[in-house]
Write an enzyme that holds these catalytic residues in place. Structure first.
Site, PDB file in Angstrom:
ATOM      1  CD  GLU A 145      -1.521   2.671  -1.990  1.00  0.00           C
ATOM      2  OE1 GLU A 145      -2.189   3.131  -2.928  1.00  0.00           O
ATOM      3  OE2 GLU A 145      -0.346   3.028  -1.754  1.00  0.00           O
ATOM      4  CE1 TYR A 157      -0.064   6.573   8.469  1.00  0.00           C
ATOM      5  CE2 TYR A 157      -0.906   4.477   7.715  1.00  0.00           C
ATOM      6  CZ  TYR A 157       0.150   5.333   7.939  1.00  0.00           C
ATOM      7  OH  TYR A 157       1.427   4.939   7.618  1.00  0.00           O
TER       8      TYR A 157
END
Length: 191
Positions: A145, A157
């Site tokens: 998260e 990411y």
């Protein structure tokens, strides 16, 4: 009958535990990232104060995790891996990850890099280690998260192959900011 079951159970789970210990074991060593030498090591309880210091530097004086949370994670050596990176004995970055064979998922629980060393490849390097560990364990995905407002981390990411999988409303303690769920399918990840 019960004795046979206990023996079977021990064999299965001792093999799994041994497999995890082999894969999650990491020797402390020097690494080079963008022509700079760093020292990579498994996190120890003595690293916790510095890890909290990095959190304060990254999160505007706050520590999303406290020392008890880090200590609890470091005690769970069979399905967790926490790494730290140092340069000249200064802790610069850390990452934590859980590995769940039942769900076939690895989950990055925490990653942070001191502000003056961000954008130097440390976070990228640490995540790649966790990708490789999860692949060696035969897991299907790696998840995490990230704060909805942290677009810089989201870009990192995504560069590593993660995709946005959803939003967790009010996820973060304190300010109740939403979290973006991100997932990397490991069969799609580069080896």
């Amino acid at each position: 009958m019960l004795k046979k079951f206990k023996n079977w159970y021990r064999q299965i789970f001792q093999v799994q535990e041994a497999k995890y210990q082999d894969v999650l074991d990491i020797k402390n060593h020097e690494v080079q990232i963008q022509d700079v030498d760093y020292f990579l090591a498994k996190a120890q309880f003595t690293d916790i104060p510095e890890m909290l210091g990095i959190e304060r530097a990254v999160y505007g004086g706050k520590t999303p995790w406290d020392s008890a949370a880090f200590a609890s994670e470091l005690r769970r050596e069979t399905d967790r891996l926490y790494l730290v990176m140092r340069r000249h004995d200064r802790l610069l970055a850390f990452i934590g990850c859980t590995f769940n064979e039942v769900k076939s998922d690895a989950h990055i629980t925490n990653i942070a890099v001191v502000p003056d060393y961000q954008s130097r490849g440390l976070g990228h390097f640490l995540i790649q280690i966790m990708i490789k560990k999860a692949q060696h364990l035969g897991l299907n995905q790696l998840s995490l998260e990230v704060r909805r407002s942290n677009v810089r981390a989201q870009a990192l990411y995504q560069d590593l192959g993660f995709t946005k999988a959803g939003i967790k409303k009010g996820y973060y303690f304190g300010d109740h900011e939403d979290a973006v769920d991100m997932v990397l399918t490991l069969s799609d990840a580069d080896d």
